[in-house]
Design a protein around this motif. Structure first.
Motif, PDB file in Angstrom:
ATOM      1  N   LYS A  54      61.833  43.399  83.355  1.00 22.72           N
ATOM      2  CA  LYS A  54      60.395  43.662  83.123  1.00 22.72           C
ATOM      3  C   LYS A  54      60.173  44.466  81.845  1.00 22.72           C
ATOM      4  CE  LYS A  54      59.107  42.871  87.806  1.00 22.72           C
ATOM      5  NZ  LYS A  54      60.453  42.881  88.425  1.00 22.72           N
ATOM      6  N   ASN A  55      61.125  45.359  81.531  1.00 18.81           N
ATOM      7  CA  ASN A  55      60.928  46.179  80.330  1.00 18.81           C
ATOM      8  C   ASN A  55      61.069  45.360  79.034  1.00 18.81           C
ATOM      9  OD1 ASN A  55      63.624  45.969  81.115  1.00 18.81           O
ATOM     10  ND2 ASN A  55      64.240  47.672  79.838  1.00 18.81           N
ATOM     11  N   TRP A 107      53.854  38.444  79.927  1.00 20.46           N
ATOM     12  CA  TRP A 107      53.016  38.909  81.044  1.00 20.46           C
ATOM     13  C   TRP A 107      51.866  37.944  81.285  1.00 20.46           C
ATOM     14  CZ3 TRP A 107      54.622  41.938  84.637  1.00 20.46           C
ATOM     15  CH2 TRP A 107      55.543  42.948  84.363  1.00 20.46           C
ATOM     16  N   GLY A 133      56.651  46.612  97.883  1.00 20.57           N
ATOM     17  CA  GLY A 133      56.156  47.155  96.607  1.00 20.57           C
ATOM     18  C   GLY A 133      57.326  47.518  95.711  1.00 20.57           C
ATOM     19  N   LEU A 134      58.322  48.121  96.345  1.00 19.98           N
ATOM     20  CA  LEU A 134      59.527  48.532  95.623  1.00 19.98           C
ATOM     21  C   LEU A 134      60.217  47.302  95.034  1.00 19.98           C
ATOM     22  CD1 LEU A 134      60.736  51.363  95.465  1.00 19.98           C
ATOM     23  CD2 LEU A 134      62.167  50.809  97.423  1.00 19.98           C
ATOM     24  N   VAL A 193      58.803  44.393  94.195  1.00 16.55           N
ATOM     25  CA  VAL A 193      58.025  43.814  93.105  1.00 16.55           C
ATOM     26  C   VAL A 193      58.153  44.696  91.851  1.00 16.55           C
ATOM     27  CG1 VAL A 193      55.705  43.163  92.349  1.00 16.55           C
ATOM     28  CG2 VAL A 193      56.442  42.677  94.694  1.00 16.55           C
ATOM     29  N   ALA A 194      58.028  46.019  92.053  1.00 18.39           N
ATOM     30  CA  ALA A 194      58.087  46.923  90.892  1.00 18.39           C
ATOM     31  C   ALA A 194      59.512  47.010  90.344  1.00 18.39           C
ATOM     32  CB  ALA A 194      57.592  48.298  91.295  1.00 18.39           C
ATOM     33  N   GLU A 209      64.790  51.270  88.875  1.00 14.89           N
ATOM     34  CA  GLU A 209      65.409  51.529  87.560  1.00 14.89           C
ATOM     35  C   GLU A 209      66.898  51.150  87.549  1.00 14.89           C
ATOM     36  OE1 GLU A 209      65.443  52.691  84.387  1.00 14.89           O
ATOM     37  OE2 GLU A 209      63.320  52.195  84.427  1.00 14.89           O
TER      38      GLU A 209
END
Ligand SMILES: Cc1cc2nc3c(=O)[nH]c(=O)nc-3n(C[C@H](O)[C@H](O)[C@H](O)COP(=O)(O)OP(=O)(O)OC[C@H]3O[C@@H](n4cnc5c(N)ncnc54)[C@H](O)[C@@H]3O)c2cc1C
Length: 507
Positions: free
Chosen positions: A149-150, A157, A448-449, A451-452, A455
């Motif tokens: 994602k980063n 996006w 949620g964890l 999807v997000a 690290e």
């Protein structure tokens, strides 16, 4: 003794580690994998006993279907070429004590007719549910994993949002309700008791179970013939062909750090190996608190490992049976009239599987059978190392076999071999915290964890990366393989080089 291991050291030859190794080699990095066991695969494994092959992992593999989500990655990893997959018409059956049966068909129309036969009064709910499964047949679960994602730019996006937008309502509706909660919406008493068991764990978000059925319908969630270890071996083969090196029976004791940069690993035999980067593809907690001594932490990481998140520990009793069970349904959860006590807990159901759909796993006319239960890790951990541990394994397996006798009369006399794996067996074998078979269990709370994402780096530590099921909540073989692929994209980006993925068919 000190050795040089080139560009990247990878800890663990599970699916995440092997995948990272393959993609790193494709991109010109020289890698070495250190694996504590003498086999590849980690949790993705099987074991051979007296002619029976007991599978310890894959019930369904996302990406088994040609041109379907995740398939391209498996091709790149050499895991699907020439491999046969078994696609089931029914996922599981749930059988009540009076014989009433829910058959979880993978065809949504067939499932709808069956559910309507069982409970016409619940028709509105049933139709919504089956229409939802149809919708999920179009949903590409790999979208979120395609790129770290980063590294995603504005265009990435935008493209992702465009593809996700049509599904947002669907994800919101079915991602916020568990199977246990969904069951309570039914009027029919049988379906209220059977629906929580239809996807094998009751806290599963409905969208996960429905996507599974959708993928099974699309023939993109098959069982790999030859079982999970053979599957893992194909990644090992690809890695070695790409020039990688695996050290087996090589348990890492410490990640070596200089000036807050990971520079290598020390094994339990005191050998030290150095490289420019270190990737941990093994247990998250062990990596952070043992291999790195708990030095690189922040509040978020401490919270992750404070024990409040759900994990999944299981008891698996595998049986070699001198009987051909191929005419029986391959996976049944029996709802019990009277609960049985297993590992200090009352159980109201037991799940039973056989593997006759893959004849390579048992001698002719014989069958592999399996009973699987989730079970509290603490219970087994408390008694491990005392003679009571062995006695308990025998006793629990006997209780389960006595139950089986009621559903498969005479089976007790046909059992030739019994193998018991507790959460402590999984922990010892793979190093996973509490023997968890998926890292954090996927529930409404952990979605949620997922999807997000978690690290992949630790605060204050350079040249170190974590991959695998402890940074990809819910784990699973394709998601951890993607995790390995993504980290190499990340490393290529850091080195300002283009990421390459090679498909051996096309080479
Ligand atoms: C019973 C069961 C059923 C499952 N069913 C499915 C399914 O149907 N479909 C699906 O997609 N997924 C399924 N999974 C989940 C899936 O198997 C896992 O999420 C995935 O394999 C995890 O891979 P990993 O590489 O992240 O970790 P692991 O497999 O745990 O690999 C880590 C590796 O690191 C090694 N290691 C640990 N510590 C060290 C050390 N200090 N030094 C050196 N090596 C070390 C371990 O030996 C291991 O080989 C199932 C798992 C189980 C157990």
């Amino acid at each position: 003794m000190t050795n040089s291991s080139g560009d990247i050291i990878i800890i663990g030859a599970g699916i995440a580690g092997l995948s990272a190794g393959c993609y790193a080699q494709m991109n010109g990095y020289h890698t070495e994998i250190f694996e504590m066991h003498n086999l590849p695969g980690g949790l993705c494994t099987a074991w051979n006993r007296q002619g029976y092959v007991f599978d310890g992992c894959i019930h369904y593999l996302f990406g088994s279907g040609k041109d379907q989500p995740f398939h391209r990655m498996w091709e790149e990893l050499g895991a699907v070429q020439g491999r046969k997959f078994i696609d089931h018409d029914e996922f599981i059956r749930v059988v009540a004590p009076d014989g009433k049966t829910l058959i979880v068909y993978t065809n949504p129309d067939r499932l709808e007719h069956h559910l309507l036969d069982l409970s016409p009064v619940d028709s509105k709910l049933i139709k919504q549910f089956c229409a939802g499964i149809w919708d999920f047949t179009e949903f590409d679960m790999s979208l979120l994993q395609q790129k770290p994602k980063n590294l995603m730019n504005g265009g990435d996006w935008l493209r992702l949002s465009g593809k996700m937008l049509p599904f947002l309502g669907l994800l919101n509706k079915w991602g916020n309700i568990s199977a246990a909660e969904f069951a309570k919406l039914f009027h029919d008493p049988f379906l209220r008791s059977a629906i929580p068991q239809m996807f094998a764990w009751t806290s599963i978000p409905m969208m996960v179970g429905m996507s599974l059925l959708a993928y099974m319908y699309n023939k993109n969630a098959g069982f790999p013939v030859g079982a999970s270890l053979e599957f893992a071996r194909s990644l090992e083969k690809r890695y070695l062909e790409l020039g990688g090196k695996i050290h087996y029976s090589a348990q890492v004791e410490r990640i070596l750090v200089e000036d807050n940069r990971a520079v290598g690993v020390r094994l339990y035999n005191n050998q030290e190996y150095y490289a420019r980067r270190v990737i941990s593809a093994c247990d998250g907690r062990g990596t952070i608190f043992n291999l790195l001594g708990g030095k690189y932490l922040n509040k978020k990481i401490k919270k992750l490992y404070d024990g409040h998140l759900p994990l999944h520990s299981q008891l698996q009793v595998s049986l070699g049976v001198n009987r051909d069970l191929s005419t029986e349904p391959h996976w049944v959860t029996y709802l019990l009239e009277k609960p049985i006590a297993i590992a200090g807990e009352k159980r109201y159901e037991i799940g039973v599987k056989h593997y006759c759909f893959d004849p390579s796993l048992a001698p002719a006319e014989k069958s592999v059978m399996m009973v699987m239960l989730d079970t509290p890790y603490d219970y087994w951990q408390r008694i491990y190392g005392r003679s009571i541990y062995d006695a308990e394994q025998i006793q629990e397996s006997q209780i389960l076999i006595d139950q089986l006798e009621q559903f498969y009369p005479g089976i007790k006399a046909d059992i030739e071999f019994v193998d018991v794996a507790t959460p402590v067996s999984y922990e010892r074998y793979t190093g996973n915290w509490q023997g968890s078979n998926c890292g954090w269990l996927l529930t409404k709370e952990t979605m949620g964890l997922m999807v997000a994402g978690i690290e992949k780096k630790l605060p204050g530590l350079d040249n170190f990366y974590a991959i695998g099921q402890w940074v990809e909540p819910g784990g699973s073989v394709p998601i951890v393989a993607m995790s390995g692929r993504n980290i190499i994209q990340q490393i290529c980006h850091e080195d300002k080089q283009e990421f390459i993925s090679l498909n051996p068919i096309a080479q």
